[in-house]
Structures are given as C-alpha cells and as structure tokens.
Design an enzyme around this catalytic site. Structure first.
Site, short mmCIF file in Angstrom:
data_model
loop_
_atom_site.label_atom_id
_atom_site.label_comp_id
_atom_site.label_asym_id
_atom_site.label_seq_id
_atom_site.Cartn_x
_atom_site.Cartn_y
_atom_site.Cartn_z
CG HIS A 1 -2.78 3.13 2.95
ND1 HIS A 1 -3.58 2.90 1.85
CD2 HIS A 1 -2.67 1.94 3.61
CE1 HIS A 1 -3.93 1.62 1.85
NE2 HIS A 1 -3.40 1.02 2.89
CB CYS B 1 -0.95 -0.01 1.19
SG CYS B 1 -1.97 -1.48 1.24
CG ASN C 1 -6.54 -0.92 2.05
OD1 ASN C 1 -5.95 -0.43 1.09
ND2 ASN C 1 -5.92 -1.54 3.03
N1 COA Z 1 -17.85 -8.87 10.42
C1 COA Z 1 -18.26 -9.22 11.63
N2 COA Z 1 -17.46 -9.70 12.59
C2 COA Z 1 -16.16 -9.82 12.29
C3 COA Z 1 -15.63 -9.49 11.03
C4 COA Z 1 -16.55 -8.99 10.08
N3 COA Z 1 -16.17 -8.61 8.83
N4 COA Z 1 -14.31 -9.72 11.03
C5 COA Z 1 -13.98 -10.18 12.25
N5 COA Z 1 -15.10 -10.25 13.01
C6 COA Z 1 -15.23 -10.70 14.39
C7 COA Z 1 -14.22 -11.75 14.76
O1 COA Z 1 -14.68 -13.03 14.41
C8 COA Z 1 -14.12 -11.55 16.24
O2 COA Z 1 -15.22 -12.19 16.84
P1 COA Z 1 -15.04 -12.98 18.26
O3 COA Z 1 -14.58 -11.91 19.23
O4 COA Z 1 -16.39 -13.51 18.49
O5 COA Z 1 -13.99 -14.00 17.97
C9 COA Z 1 -14.31 -10.06 16.43
O6 COA Z 1 -14.95 -9.59 15.24
C10 COA Z 1 -13.04 -9.29 16.63
O7 COA Z 1 -12.12 -9.69 15.62
P2 COA Z 1 -10.70 -9.05 15.54
O8 COA Z 1 -9.96 -9.64 14.39
O9 COA Z 1 -10.07 -9.10 16.92
O10 COA Z 1 -11.09 -7.55 15.20
P3 COA Z 1 -10.21 -6.25 15.35
O11 COA Z 1 -10.84 -5.36 16.33
O12 COA Z 1 -8.74 -6.58 15.50
O13 COA Z 1 -10.40 -5.60 13.92
C11 COA Z 1 -9.38 -5.33 11.78
C12 COA Z 1 -10.01 -6.31 12.75
C13 COA Z 1 -8.99 -6.12 10.54
C14 COA Z 1 -10.40 -4.28 11.40
C15 COA Z 1 -8.15 -4.67 12.45
O14 COA Z 1 -7.33 -5.63 13.02
C16 COA Z 1 -7.36 -3.84 11.48
O15 COA Z 1 -7.86 -2.86 10.96
N6 COA Z 1 -6.10 -4.21 11.21
C17 COA Z 1 -5.29 -3.51 10.24
C18 COA Z 1 -5.74 -3.95 8.89
C19 COA Z 1 -5.20 -3.13 7.78
O16 COA Z 1 -5.30 -1.94 7.80
N7 COA Z 1 -4.65 -3.80 6.78
C20 COA Z 1 -4.16 -3.21 5.62
C21 COA Z 1 -2.88 -2.52 5.88
S1 COA Z 1 -2.31 -1.85 4.41
#
Ligand code: COA
Length: 327
Positions: free
Chosen positions: A254, A113, A284
């Site tokens: 970004h 990215c 994204n």
């Molecule tokens: N819809 C509903 N629930 C979802 C989901 C979705 N799309 N994706 C994950 N969940 C659930 C999980 O199953 C989990 O449930 P549980 O607690 O019952 O197990 C819960 O939501 C929390 O999941 P988690 O992965 O801990 O969420 P998070 O708060 O870490 O958020 C991201 C996930 C991906 C949004 C976050 O980690 C993030 O933004 N990371 C950076 C990603 C990024 O920017 N990548 C590109 C970089 S260039």
C-alpha cells in the site's frame, strides 16, 4: 478451479497537483512532503465527479482487457472509504447501474486502505458458489472530498483515483491465480485514523449537523502500526504459502509512505527493484492504492504470466493483510 486475474484498468483524474502547487494553498513545502513521505504529486477529481464515476471508468477499461461485457459479471465489489453516499446505498450498486451489469450482486467493502485486498478475498470466496464465474473488484476513492484542508499533517498525504480488476473462476494447470490471502484487524486502533462526522446518538434529535466529515489521524501511531503490519503480513504470507521472499517478482505495498515501506524492506533485506512504488505520482489513494500499483505493473509490461506477486495493505480500522497472486 483457480481464481485468475484476467483484466485490469485504472482511472486517474486529469487534475494533477504537485507539492509546489499544493503549497500555494496549504502551509507546507515540497521538501517537507518529499522527505517525510516520498509523495511528489496527487491527482484530484474534478468538481462533480464522484467515486462511482472513477470506479466505472476503471471498470470499463478492466472489462475491455478481460474481453468481458458488464452482463457477464456475477459480483461487483467496491472497496472505498469515500462512497458516493455516506452510509447507503452501496457505491457498488451505483456502479452496477452505470455499467448496466444486470446480472451482478453488488456490495461495498470498508476496510480502509486494505479494502482492495479484503475485497479480492470477498469476491474470490463468493465465486466459490456454483454458477458464479466472474467478479469485478474495484478500489476507488475521492479522498480530496474528506481531507481536512486546515490540517497540513494529513491533507498533503492523499489523492483520488480508482483501479479495477476482473477475476474469473477457471480451470488452470499452471498454478496461477489468487493463491493465498491473509487478513487481520486491530479495532483497538480505530481512533488513530477515522472520519470525523456528525453522528446522532440520541433518538428524536433534530439539531442540524455542524461540521462536514474530515480525516483525523494520529500520524505517529499509524506509522508504528503500519511498519509492524507490513512485517507481520509478509511473515504470515510466507508461512502460509511456503514460498520464500526470493520467489516473488514483485512486492506491492500500500502506497502510504515511502519511509514505512523502506523500514519494512530493510528488515527483510528486500531489494528496491522487487518493490513497486508509485506514491511519488499518486500519493495515498487508500483502497485504490494497491490496485493502482498492480495495474501499473500490467500497463508498463512489468509483470508476466507465471510471475509471483505479493500485495499488502494496512489502514483505517485498523486493518491489514495481504494476498499472493501468481499472474
Ligand atoms: N508541511 C510542513 N510541515 C509539516 C507538515 C506539512 N505538511 N505536517 C506536519 N508538519 C510539521 C509539524 O507541524 C511538526 O512541526 P514542529 O516540530 O515545529 O511541531 C513537524 O512537521 C513534525 O510533525 P510530525 O507530525 O511529528 O511529523 P512526522 O515525522 O511524524 O511525519 C507523517 C508525519 C504524517 C508523515 C507520519 O507520521 C506518517 O507518515 N504517519 C503515517 C501516516 C499514514 O501512512 N497514514 C495512512 C495510513 S493508511
């Protein structure tokens, strides 16, 4: 001589998919996606449309704005993680051919990215050579093609799109152009965000490939990396340039996750009206994200000659970095 930004353009696929529409196919909700990321929709390329097609559409718009013809181009850089061909040839060569840019060198940059920021630096550096004056830097992605539709933690995050910028080596006495770039990599985090793909590590192997390529991400570690990457980049760009944050009309991060940007903005006390966000509409789009946001500023008349703009990226590699441009 300065490296001036002289034209930009974008290609946004017409197929807009809201969170509610996505929730019909993926086990998710609009509420979860918005509250965790700030994303409201994404645009997906129609079947058969490739990254190079989006890149060409964006490029033609950028060339038109810059008043340039494809044959004026000396360099074409395509930043992408979703090339038409995984491996080779470079998508930039496909774009070169489709544009008819008969005088241009063409290469891809794979810096996740951060690709557009890296690509801008590569093109600007290449323009330092005598006789070269004009480059096209494109960020283009069809991430829908490599999304893992069985992984709701990643597939809701990404969208397709492209944006292109013409940059030109010109005399300038107003201190305009691409002023400072700062780039870094952290390869130790390579497996926090990568494309799983069948890969042969044995000679003479003939077994068929098993699974199509798909995005794999450790969301939490990428999140932590991203917040630090933004803050490190802002600090480094300020130190290298001697500017203060209040000198900037726009900070353009970004567009990965609104919460990542909010965390960094809070740390520096940057007001919301100095940060440009369009993640709500496009999600994204990886290497297309920063140029799409910059092009939005142009198209909406929000950036004016002389404005100071800081743009930054972070992503697969892991890579991060930023650029300061005086418009
Ligand atoms: N819809 C509903 N629930 C979802 C989901 C979705 N799309 N994706 C994950 N969940 C659930 C999980 O199953 C989990 O449930 P549980 O607690 O019952 O197990 C819960 O939501 C929390 O999941 P988690 O992965 O801990 O969420 P998070 O708060 O870490 O958020 C991201 C996930 C991906 C949004 C976050 O980690 C993030 O933004 N990371 C950076 C990603 C990024 O920017 N990548 C590109 C970089 S260039």
């Amino acid at each position: 001589m300065a490296i001036l930004v002289t034209g930009s353009g974008a290609a946004i696929p017409g197929n807009k998919v809201t969170n509610d529409e996505l929730a019909k196919r993926v086990d998710t909700t609009d509420e979860w996606i918005r509250s965790h990321t700030g994303i409201g929709a994404r645009h997906f390329a129609d079947d058969g449309v490739l990254t190079s097609d989006l890149a060409v559409e964006a490029s033609l718009a950028a060339l038109k704005r810059a008043g340039k013809k494809p044959e004026d181009l000396d360099i074409i850089v395509v930043a992408t993680v979703t090339p038409d061909y995984l491996g080779f040839p470079a998508t930039a060569c496909i774009v070169q051919d489709k544009l008819g840019a008969v005088n241009a060198a063409a290469l891809d940059v794979n810096a996740g990215c951060t690709g557009f920021i890296y690509g801008l630096d590569v093109a600007a550096s290449m323009l330092a050579a005598p006789r070269r004056t004009t480059a096209l830097v494109i960020g283009a992605e069809t991430l829908s093609r490599i999304s893992d539709w069985n992984d709701r933690g990643t597939c809701v995050l990404f969208g397709d799109g492209a944006a292109a910028f013409v940059i030109e080596k010109q005399d300038d006495d107003e201190g305009r152009g691409v002023l400072t770039t700062w780039l870094r990599a952290k390869g130790s985090g390579a497996t926090s965000l990568y494309l799983s793909q069948p890969r042969r590590d044995k000679t003479f192997e003939r077994e068929p490939y098993e699974a199509p390529p798909a995005i794999v991400m450790d969301g939490k570690s990428v999140y932590m990396f991203a917040v630090k990457a933004i803050t490190d980049t802002i600090e480094a760009l300020l130190e290298e340039s001697g500017y203060k944050l209040e000198d900037f009309r726009w900070i353009v991060p970004h567009q990965a996750n609104a919460r990542i940007v909010q965390a960094a903005a809070k740390r520096f006390g940057i007001a919301d009206d100095h940060i440009y966000m369009n993640i709500e509409e496009y999600a994204n789009t990886s290497a297309a994200s920063v140029p799409l946001a910059l092009n939005d500023l142009v198209e909406k008349g929000l950036v004016h000659r002389g404005d100071l703009v800081m743009a930054m990226g972070f992503g697969a590699g892991l890579t991060y970095g930023g650029v300061i441009i005086r418009w």
